[in-house]
Write a protein that holds these residues in place. Sequence first.
Motif, PDB file in Angstrom:
ATOM      1  N   ILE A  86       0.830  -1.211   0.000  1.00 22.83           N
ATOM      2  CA  ILE A  86       0.000   0.000   0.000  1.00 22.83           C
ATOM      3  C   ILE A  86       0.862   1.258   0.000  1.00 22.83           C
ATOM      4  O   ILE A  86       0.637   2.190  -0.786  1.00 22.83           O
ATOM      5  CB  ILE A  86      -0.950  -0.004   1.209  1.00 22.83           C
ATOM      6  CG1 ILE A  86      -2.000  -1.111   1.059  1.00 22.83           C
ATOM      7  CG2 ILE A  86      -1.642   1.352   1.362  1.00 22.83           C
ATOM      8  CD1 ILE A  86      -2.814  -1.364   2.304  1.00 22.83           C
ATOM      9  N   MET A  87       1.897   1.264   0.852  1.00 16.84           N
ATOM     10  CA  MET A  87       2.756   2.434   0.950  1.00 16.84           C
ATOM     11  C   MET A  87       3.531   2.685  -0.337  1.00 16.84           C
ATOM     12  O   MET A  87       3.614   3.820  -0.825  1.00 16.84           O
ATOM     13  CB  MET A  87       3.725   2.279   2.124  1.00 16.84           C
ATOM     14  CG  MET A  87       3.079   2.456   3.485  1.00 16.84           C
ATOM     15  SD  MET A  87       2.498   4.161   3.738  1.00 16.84           S
ATOM     16  CE  MET A  87       4.064   5.027   3.802  1.00 16.84           C
ATOM     17  N   TRP A  88       4.107   1.620  -0.916  1.00 17.03           N
ATOM     18  CA  TRP A  88       4.914   1.867  -2.112  1.00 17.03           C
ATOM     19  C   TRP A  88       4.024   2.250  -3.293  1.00 17.03           C
ATOM     20  O   TRP A  88       4.437   3.012  -4.173  1.00 17.03           O
ATOM     21  CB  TRP A  88       5.872   0.718  -2.392  1.00 17.03           C
ATOM     22  CG  TRP A  88       5.520  -0.269  -3.469  1.00 17.03           C
ATOM     23  CD1 TRP A  88       5.122  -0.014  -4.742  1.00 17.03           C
ATOM     24  CD2 TRP A  88       5.606  -1.692  -3.360  1.00 17.03           C
ATOM     25  NE1 TRP A  88       4.940  -1.178  -5.435  1.00 17.03           N
ATOM     26  CE2 TRP A  88       5.236  -2.227  -4.623  1.00 17.03           C
ATOM     27  CE3 TRP A  88       5.997  -2.570  -2.366  1.00 17.03           C
ATOM     28  CZ2 TRP A  88       5.211  -3.598  -4.883  1.00 17.03           C
ATOM     29  CZ3 TRP A  88       5.978  -3.935  -2.628  1.00 17.03           C
ATOM     30  CH2 TRP A  88       5.582  -4.431  -3.866  1.00 17.03           C
ATOM     31  N   SER A  89       2.784   1.765  -3.321  1.00 18.61           N
ATOM     32  CA  SER A  89       1.879   2.139  -4.398  1.00 18.61           C
ATOM     33  C   SER A  89       1.551   3.632  -4.336  1.00 18.61           C
ATOM     34  O   SER A  89       1.506   4.317  -5.366  1.00 18.61           O
ATOM     35  CB  SER A  89       0.587   1.321  -4.308  1.00 18.61           C
ATOM     36  OG  SER A  89       0.867  -0.063  -4.433  1.00 18.61           O
ATOM     37  N   ILE A  90       1.341   4.131  -3.122  1.00 16.22           N
ATOM     38  CA  ILE A  90       1.035   5.555  -2.949  1.00 16.22           C
ATOM     39  C   ILE A  90       2.189   6.417  -3.453  1.00 16.22           C
ATOM     40  O   ILE A  90       2.001   7.361  -4.239  1.00 16.22           O
ATOM     41  CB  ILE A  90       0.742   5.867  -1.473  1.00 16.22           C
ATOM     42  CG1 ILE A  90      -0.600   5.239  -1.054  1.00 16.22           C
ATOM     43  CG2 ILE A  90       0.717   7.379  -1.231  1.00 16.22           C
ATOM     44  CD1 ILE A  90      -0.866   5.310   0.435  1.00 16.22           C
ATOM     45  N   PHE A  91       3.419   6.091  -3.034  1.00 17.76           N
ATOM     46  CA  PHE A  91       4.554   6.943  -3.391  1.00 17.76           C
ATOM     47  C   PHE A  91       5.044   6.723  -4.820  1.00 17.76           C
ATOM     48  O   PHE A  91       5.662   7.610  -5.412  1.00 17.76           O
ATOM     49  CB  PHE A  91       5.684   6.760  -2.376  1.00 17.76           C
ATOM     50  CG  PHE A  91       5.379   7.433  -1.066  1.00 17.76           C
ATOM     51  CD1 PHE A  91       5.409   8.804  -0.948  1.00 17.76           C
ATOM     52  CD2 PHE A  91       5.003   6.679   0.043  1.00 17.76           C
ATOM     53  CE1 PHE A  91       5.095   9.430   0.243  1.00 17.76           C
ATOM     54  CE2 PHE A  91       4.683   7.296   1.245  1.00 17.76           C
ATOM     55  CZ  PHE A  91       4.729   8.673   1.346  1.00 17.76           C
ATOM     56  N   THR A  92       4.733   5.552  -5.393  1.00 14.87           N
ATOM     57  CA  THR A  92       5.009   5.382  -6.818  1.00 14.87           C
ATOM     58  C   THR A  92       4.153   6.353  -7.622  1.00 14.87           C
ATOM     59  O   THR A  92       4.623   7.032  -8.541  1.00 14.87           O
ATOM     60  CB  THR A  92       4.716   3.936  -7.266  1.00 14.87           C
ATOM     61  OG1 THR A  92       5.578   3.046  -6.576  1.00 14.87           O
ATOM     62  CG2 THR A  92       4.933   3.776  -8.758  1.00 14.87           C
ATOM     63  N   GLY A  93       2.864   6.423  -7.259  1.00 11.81           N
ATOM     64  CA  GLY A  93       1.979   7.370  -7.929  1.00 11.81           C
ATOM     65  C   GLY A  93       2.406   8.804  -7.734  1.00 11.81           C
ATOM     66  O   GLY A  93       2.338   9.627  -8.663  1.00 11.81           O
ATOM     67  N   LEU A  94       2.869   9.127  -6.516  1.00  7.33           N
ATOM     68  CA  LEU A  94       3.285  10.500  -6.218  1.00  7.33           C
ATOM     69  C   LEU A  94       4.557  10.903  -6.961  1.00  7.33           C
ATOM     70  O   LEU A  94       4.847  12.100  -7.086  1.00  7.33           O
ATOM     71  CB  LEU A  94       3.492  10.661  -4.709  1.00  7.33           C
ATOM     72  CG  LEU A  94       2.215  10.650  -3.850  1.00  7.33           C
ATOM     73  CD1 LEU A  94       2.562  10.716  -2.368  1.00  7.33           C
ATOM     74  CD2 LEU A  94       1.299  11.811  -4.231  1.00  7.33           C
ATOM     75  N   GLY A 114       8.439   2.620   2.157  1.00  8.03           N
ATOM     76  CA  GLY A 114       7.235   1.829   1.991  1.00  8.03           C
ATOM     77  C   GLY A 114       7.516   0.412   1.547  1.00  8.03           C
ATOM     78  O   GLY A 114       6.932  -0.545   2.071  1.00  8.03           O
ATOM     79  N   GLY A 174       1.434   2.782  -9.871  1.00  8.15           N
ATOM     80  CA  GLY A 174       0.874   2.893  -8.533  1.00  8.15           C
ATOM     81  C   GLY A 174      -0.508   2.267  -8.439  1.00  8.15           C
ATOM     82  O   GLY A 174      -0.851   1.614  -7.439  1.00  8.15           O
ATOM     83  N   ALA A 178      -2.132  -0.994  -6.052  1.00  4.57           N
ATOM     84  CA  ALA A 178      -3.354  -1.028  -5.249  1.00  4.57           C
ATOM     85  C   ALA A 178      -4.136  -2.317  -5.505  1.00  4.57           C
ATOM     86  O   ALA A 178      -4.705  -2.913  -4.578  1.00  4.57           O
ATOM     87  CB  ALA A 178      -4.216   0.193  -5.552  1.00  4.57           C
TER      88      ALA A 178
END
Length: 407
Positions: A86-94, A114, A174, A178
Motif C-alpha cells: 500500500i505504501m509503495w503504491s502511494i509513493f510510486t503514484g506521487l 514503503g 501505482g 493497489a
Amino acid sequence: MTTNEMTKKSRNLILALLFLGWSLGNLDRYIMNYAVVSITGDLNLDASSTGIILSAFFLGYAIMQIPGGWLADKFGAKKILLFSVIMWSIFTGLTALAWSLVAMIIIRFLFGIGEGGFQPSSSKIIATIFPREERGRAMSIMLSSGGIVSLIVPLLAAYLLGTIGWRTMFVVIGAIGAVIAFLYWKYIKLPQDEAVDNNNNENASTKINFKELLKTPLMWNLIIAYFCIYAVNWGLVSWIPTYLQKNRGLDLMSIGWAQTIPAIATIIGIYGSGYIIDKLPRGMDKILGSISCGVIGILLYLMFTAKSVTMFIGYQTVVTLFLAFVITMLPAIVLKKLPSSITGSAMGIANTGGQLAGFVTPMAIGFMVDAFNGSFDAAFWMLIGFAVICIISLLTLNDQKGSLLNS
C-alpha cells in the motif's frame, strides 16, 4: 490451518501472488533507470543529481529492512506485506508529481521506506509455508521476477516514455500496486502458527533475540557479501542505459533490444541456480559463490575494455549468469541455515547490506563520471573491487558453528 495441513495448491497460490508483488517492485526500480533519462532532461539535472535520485529509493529501502523484518516476526508477515504494498503504491503514484530535484529525492526515499518491509516479510512467508528442501527453488522463483522484468522493461519503458510520458507511467504503476494489495488481503491465508513462530516444527523451543542474531558471525559475512554483490548488480543496472547512450551512442530503443539478451540470461541463471542450490552438499554453495565472484570481476574488466557494443553485451550476458547464482545463493543461506522463527529479522539484516549498496553505488558512480569527464572506467574498477571483497566474505563464511545453525 497449520503449516503441515497446507496443500501444494495453497502454497503455489501464495507463491504466485508473492511473485506478482516482487515483479511490480522490480518494475518500478528497473523502469526508473530508463525514466531518469527523461526526468533529467525535464528537471535539468547533471550526472551527480541523477545518481542521487537513483540512490534515494535505496536509502529508504535499506533503513526499513531491519525494522520490517522484526515487525514481520513479531506481528505477522501478512500485515507487514500489506502495509508495504500500500505504501509503495502511494509513493510510486506521487513520483508523477515531482517538480524538482528535492521533491523527487523525498518521494523516492519515502517510496523506499514503503517497500522496505516487503522482502523480509515475503521471505518469512516462504520459510513458513515451504519445507527446507524446497526453499531455494521458491526463492529463485521470487528472484527470477527481476530477470523477467528486466527483459520487459527496456522495450516497455521506451514505448511508455515515448507515448504517455514518465509522469502518467508512474500513476499507472501505482494503481497496479493497489490491485495487488487487494489480492494479498483477500487470498493470502497463512497457517495459524505463523503468528507464534512455531512452524514446520523447526526449533519450536529455540528463542533467539535480535541482539544474539546481530552477534552471529554468519550474519556479518552475509551483510558484507550482500553489499558487494548488490553493489555490482545495481551499479550495472542503474547506469548501463546511460552508459550505452552517452558512451556507446545507442538510442533508447536500441538499448532496450540490446538489454533483452542479458535479461534472458538472468532468468535462466536464477531459475537454474535455485535447483542447483537445493541439491548442493553443505559448504559447497559458498565455494561456488566465491568462484562466481572471481569470474564476475574478470568479466567486468572485459566489459569496459570491450571494443564493440556486441562484445560489451556478450560479456554482460555472462556476468548476469554468475550474478544470478550469487544473488540466489545468499537468501537461500538465510532460509536454510537459520530457524524460520527469525527468518524475517535475519533477511532484513542481511538485505540491509544489499540495499545500502543500492543507495551508495549509483550515487558514487554519478560522482565518478562527473569527476572523470564522462568516463566510466573508475566506476568499473570500483565494481571489480567489490567482487573481490565478496570472494573474501564468502570464503570466510562459517555455517558450521553456533546454536543458530544447528536447526
